[in-house]
Design a protein around this motif. Structure first.
Motif, PDB file in Angstrom:
ATOM      1  N   ALA A   1      24.694  43.817  36.136  1.00 52.42           N
ATOM      2  CA  ALA A   1      25.968  43.934  36.864  1.00 52.42           C
ATOM      3  C   ALA A   1      27.147  43.726  35.911  1.00 52.42           C
ATOM      4  O   ALA A   1      28.108  44.504  35.900  1.00 52.42           O
ATOM      5  CB  ALA A   1      26.018  42.914  37.999  1.00 52.42           C
ATOM      6  N   TRP A   2      27.057  42.693  35.077  1.00 48.88           N
ATOM      7  CA  TRP A   2      28.157  42.420  34.140  1.00 48.88           C
ATOM      8  C   TRP A   2      28.302  43.535  33.118  1.00 48.88           C
ATOM      9  O   TRP A   2      29.405  43.881  32.695  1.00 48.88           O
ATOM     10  CB  TRP A   2      27.962  41.066  33.447  1.00 48.88           C
ATOM     11  CG  TRP A   2      28.282  39.916  34.345  1.00 48.88           C
ATOM     12  CD1 TRP A   2      27.441  38.906  34.713  1.00 48.88           C
ATOM     13  CD2 TRP A   2      29.521  39.653  35.016  1.00 48.88           C
ATOM     14  NE1 TRP A   2      28.071  38.036  35.566  1.00 48.88           N
ATOM     15  CE2 TRP A   2      29.357  38.464  35.767  1.00 48.88           C
ATOM     16  CE3 TRP A   2      30.756  40.297  35.066  1.00 48.88           C
ATOM     17  CZ2 TRP A   2      30.379  37.922  36.547  1.00 48.88           C
ATOM     18  CZ3 TRP A   2      31.774  39.757  35.846  1.00 48.88           C
ATOM     19  CH2 TRP A   2      31.581  38.580  36.577  1.00 48.88           C
ATOM     20  N   LYS A   3      27.155  44.112  32.715  1.00 54.93           N
ATOM     21  CA  LYS A   3      27.193  45.195  31.735  1.00 54.93           C
ATOM     22  C   LYS A   3      27.940  46.404  32.315  1.00 54.93           C
ATOM     23  O   LYS A   3      28.733  47.057  31.629  1.00 54.93           O
ATOM     24  CB  LYS A   3      25.746  45.576  31.395  1.00 54.93           C
ATOM     25  CG  LYS A   3      25.575  46.155  30.023  1.00 54.93           C
ATOM     26  CD  LYS A   3      24.101  46.231  29.685  1.00 54.93           C
ATOM     27  CE  LYS A   3      23.823  47.519  28.942  1.00 54.93           C
ATOM     28  NZ  LYS A   3      22.413  47.826  28.882  1.00 54.93           N
ATOM     29  N   SER A   4      27.683  46.699  33.570  1.00 56.03           N
ATOM     30  CA  SER A   4      28.382  47.822  34.217  1.00 56.03           C
ATOM     31  C   SER A   4      29.887  47.568  34.242  1.00 56.03           C
ATOM     32  O   SER A   4      30.690  48.459  33.980  1.00 56.03           O
ATOM     33  CB  SER A   4      27.891  48.018  35.652  1.00 56.03           C
ATOM     34  OG  SER A   4      26.544  48.377  35.645  1.00 56.03           O
ATOM     35  N   ALA A   5      30.253  46.326  34.558  1.00 56.78           N
ATOM     36  CA  ALA A   5      31.689  45.992  34.617  1.00 56.78           C
ATOM     37  C   ALA A   5      32.326  46.151  33.239  1.00 56.78           C
ATOM     38  O   ALA A   5      33.452  46.639  33.115  1.00 56.78           O
ATOM     39  CB  ALA A   5      31.876  44.573  35.135  1.00 56.78           C
ATOM     40  N   ALA A   6      31.571  45.781  32.214  1.00 58.22           N
ATOM     41  CA  ALA A   6      32.128  45.815  30.853  1.00 58.22           C
ATOM     42  C   ALA A   6      32.449  47.229  30.394  1.00 58.22           C
ATOM     43  O   ALA A   6      33.336  47.437  29.583  1.00 58.22           O
ATOM     44  CB  ALA A   6      31.154  45.153  29.889  1.00 58.22           C
ATOM     45  N   SER A   7      31.700  48.223  30.929  1.00 66.43           N
ATOM     46  CA  SER A   7      31.925  49.598  30.450  1.00 66.43           C
ATOM     47  C   SER A   7      32.814  50.406  31.404  1.00 66.43           C
ATOM     48  O   SER A   7      32.967  51.607  31.239  1.00 66.43           O
ATOM     49  CB  SER A   7      30.575  50.307  30.287  1.00 66.43           C
ATOM     50  OG  SER A   7      29.958  50.418  31.551  1.00 66.43           O
ATOM     51  N   ALA A   8      33.396  49.726  32.396  1.00 60.65           N
ATOM     52  CA  ALA A   8      34.111  50.483  33.438  1.00 60.65           C
ATOM     53  C   ALA A   8      35.597  50.691  33.127  1.00 60.65           C
ATOM     54  O   ALA A   8      36.211  49.911  32.405  1.00 60.65           O
ATOM     55  CB  ALA A   8      33.984  49.747  34.763  1.00 60.65           C
ATOM     56  N   ASP A   9      36.131  51.759  33.685  1.00 66.21           N
ATOM     57  CA  ASP A   9      37.568  52.030  33.593  1.00 66.21           C
ATOM     58  C   ASP A   9      38.294  51.424  34.790  1.00 66.21           C
ATOM     59  O   ASP A   9      39.505  51.215  34.753  1.00 66.21           O
ATOM     60  CB  ASP A   9      37.808  53.549  33.571  1.00 66.21           C
ATOM     61  CG  ASP A   9      37.083  54.187  32.408  1.00 66.21           C
ATOM     62  OD1 ASP A   9      37.519  53.993  31.270  1.00 66.21           O
ATOM     63  OD2 ASP A   9      36.036  54.841  32.638  1.00 66.21           O
ATOM     64  N   ALA A  10      37.554  51.210  35.873  1.00 64.75           N
ATOM     65  CA  ALA A  10      38.115  50.553  37.063  1.00 64.75           C
ATOM     66  C   ALA A  10      37.024  49.640  37.617  1.00 64.75           C
ATOM     67  O   ALA A  10      35.848  49.993  37.598  1.00 64.75           O
ATOM     68  CB  ALA A  10      38.514  51.586  38.109  1.00 64.75           C
ATOM     69  N   ILE A  11      37.435  48.466  38.076  1.00 66.93           N
ATOM     70  CA  ILE A  11      36.456  47.518  38.629  1.00 66.93           C
ATOM     71  C   ILE A  11      36.856  47.164  40.052  1.00 66.93           C
ATOM     72  O   ILE A  11      38.019  46.804  40.299  1.00 66.93           O
ATOM     73  CB  ILE A  11      36.398  46.214  37.796  1.00 66.93           C
ATOM     74  CG1 ILE A  11      35.970  46.517  36.348  1.00 66.93           C
ATOM     75  CG2 ILE A  11      35.449  45.197  38.416  1.00 66.93           C
ATOM     76  CD1 ILE A  11      35.999  45.296  35.428  1.00 66.93           C
ATOM     77  N   ALA A  12      35.897  47.259  40.973  1.00 67.27           N
ATOM     78  CA  ALA A  12      36.138  46.774  42.332  1.00 67.27           C
ATOM     79  C   ALA A  12      35.291  45.531  42.521  1.00 67.27           C
ATOM     80  O   ALA A  12      34.066  45.579  42.362  1.00 67.27           O
ATOM     81  CB  ALA A  12      35.729  47.832  43.347  1.00 67.27           C
ATOM     82  N   ILE A  13      35.956  44.417  42.807  1.00 74.75           N
ATOM     83  CA  ILE A  13      35.203  43.211  43.183  1.00 74.75           C
ATOM     84  C   ILE A  13      35.087  43.280  44.702  1.00 74.75           C
ATOM     85  O   ILE A  13      36.100  43.268  45.406  1.00 74.75           O
ATOM     86  CB  ILE A  13      35.945  41.922  42.777  1.00 74.75           C
ATOM     87  CG1 ILE A  13      36.294  41.943  41.288  1.00 74.75           C
ATOM     88  CG2 ILE A  13      35.106  40.699  43.113  1.00 74.75           C
ATOM     89  CD1 ILE A  13      37.134  40.745  40.851  1.00 74.75           C
ATOM     90  N   VAL A  14      33.859  43.407  45.179  1.00 77.77           N
ATOM     91  CA  VAL A  14      33.660  43.571  46.624  1.00 77.77           C
ATOM     92  C   VAL A  14      33.275  42.214  47.223  1.00 77.77           C
ATOM     93  O   VAL A  14      32.304  41.592  46.789  1.00 77.77           O
ATOM     94  CB  VAL A  14      32.562  44.628  46.912  1.00 77.77           C
ATOM     95  CG1 VAL A  14      32.412  44.851  48.410  1.00 77.77           C
ATOM     96  CG2 VAL A  14      32.882  45.945  46.199  1.00 77.77           C
TER      97      VAL A  14
END
Ligand SMILES: Nc1nc2c(ncn2[C@@H]2O[C@H](COP(=O)(O)OP(=O)(O)OP(=O)(O)O)[C@@H](O)[C@H]2O)c(=O)[nH]1
Ligand SMILES: [Mg+2]
Length: 376
Positions: free
Chosen positions: A132-145
């Protein structure tokens, strides 16, 4: 608030071809344009297979992260307009990152649904949280749900002033904020989900309380915006999708326009069966099983034959998962077959076999097929 849209369990079945993934590029992030392509010059066509991609395209990653059970997978399905990720009322349903592709106009968004973030002790749990953290690290936009309904204590009005934000949730918020403050470029939305379960007159208070927590965790300072939504009924989802789309960097698309996911059909089929097992099995048992597709064949008559192993750790678990006279496994199989037939648009022959494989949670191969880090 506008009227809620209906919440179909399974949205309209996709065209079958959309499930067959053909990534156009192996690049992890969308390639950045050259200086000249940011002007009115067309982007260079990166490979012959991209020839059909419109010029001046945008492409990027949007990660959906948050505590378990907050509605990340429901949101992914709603954003795609059809079911891709499995959804259950139980925590820790999603085990690996699921990429859903939304391509419209000149923009391709690669949405990354992720496992829930929770205090992890086992190898599998650590691998899930790391993913999960790895996906956030490579993202251009992050949604915290976030699940605001659970904070609302099932809607008991007298509790509203005590609205509690669980510790896990605060931890996720603070960690995303910290990364942003330290220079991570991704913009952040805090999606207060399940707002349909909060009485309308109490929503302003929820909003006020969310802002207080954003302040406390550093999300306000990180420039995050609050967005109230209902992933189940669709409220606020179109506005969220527009916000994401506008944040995608210029670059060639990574996948063909019609693709829905990069998930192999075998894994998709295993996930459908796992969802049904989660629903049919009680207590801790869903967490003790893994499903492996051992064969997937398109037959001459147009139907599909899928065989899967349902892996359990102990003989006693095998007995429960099989059930008296095979009743339990038959129930799982019947539910999975129906959904697969709908999703794949064909008759499906599904053969499930329950097997004891003592240490599947310590088997490196399982982690590899889910794209998880065995040594997390
Ligand atoms: N009332 C309501 N329920 C929702 C909403 N979104 C999701 N749910 C329900 O919340 C439960 C969990 O949803 P999921 O989408 O599986 O949550 P998740 O965050 O992906 O969960 P994990 O994969 O376990 O981390 C399911 O029962 C959903 O139907 C919503 O907007 N409103
Ligand atoms: Mg999920």
């Amino acid at each position: 608030m506008t009227a809620f849209l209906p919440a179909p369990a399974l949205l309209s079945p996709p065209r079958r071809s959309r499930y067959f993934y053909t990534p156009l590029s192996c690049a992890k992030t969308a390639p950045q344009p050259s200086q000249s392509s940011q002007t009115s010059q067309p982007s260079p066509v990166a490979s012959p297979s991209l020839a059909d991609t419109p010029i001046n395209t945008f492409c990027g990653f949007a990660a959906l992260v948050g505590p378990s059970n907050s509605g990340k997978s429901t949101l992914l399905n709603r954003l795609l307009g059809q079911k891709l990720a499995i959804v259950t009322p139980k925590v820790q349903t999603t085990r690996c990152r699921i990429a859903g592709l939304a391509t419209s106009d000149a923009t391709q968004v690669v949405y990354l649904d992720t496992p829930g973030i929770f205090p992890a002790s086992s190898r599998l749990a650590r691998a899930m949280v790391k993913s999960a953290w790895k996906s956030a690290a490579s993202a251009d936009a992050i949604a915290i749900v976030l699940d605001v309904a659970v904070m609302f204590h099932e809607g008991r009005r007298q509790d509203i002033r005590k609205l509690v934000v669980p510790k896990d949730t605060e931890t996720v918020m603070a960690r995303v904020a910290e990364k942003r403050i330290k220079g991570h470029q991704a913009e952040i939305k805090l999606c207060a989900n399940k707002i349909d379960a909060v009485p309308e007159e109490e929503r302003p208070f929820v909003e006020e309380r969310m802002h207080a927590v954003m302040e406390k965790t550093g999300l306000e300072e990180a420039g995050a915006q609050l967005h109230m939504m209902s992933a189940r009924y669709g409220n606020g989802v179109d506005e969220f999708a527009t916000w994401v789309k506008e944040r995608m960097p210029m670059g060639p698309w990574l996948y063909p326009e019609d693709d829905l996911t990069d998930m192999p059909s075998r894994l998709l089929a295993a996930e459908v069966s796992r969802e049904k097992a989660f629903m049919v099995l009680k207590q801790e048992l869903p967490y003790e099983i893994a499903i492996e597709t051992t064969s997937y064949k398109d037959l001459a008559d147009g139907s599909i034959r899928i065989t899967q192993d349902v892996l359990v750790a102990r003989k006693s678990q095998k007995m429960i998962v099989t059930g008296r006279g095979g009743a339990v496994i038959k129930e799982i199989s019947m539910r999975a077959r129906h959904e697969l037939a709908e999703v794949l648009g064909s008759t499906v022959h599904l053969i499930l076999t329950v097997k004891v494989r003592g240490k599947w949670k310590e088997d490196r191969r399982q982690y590899e097929q889910w794209g998880l880090d065995f040594n997390a």
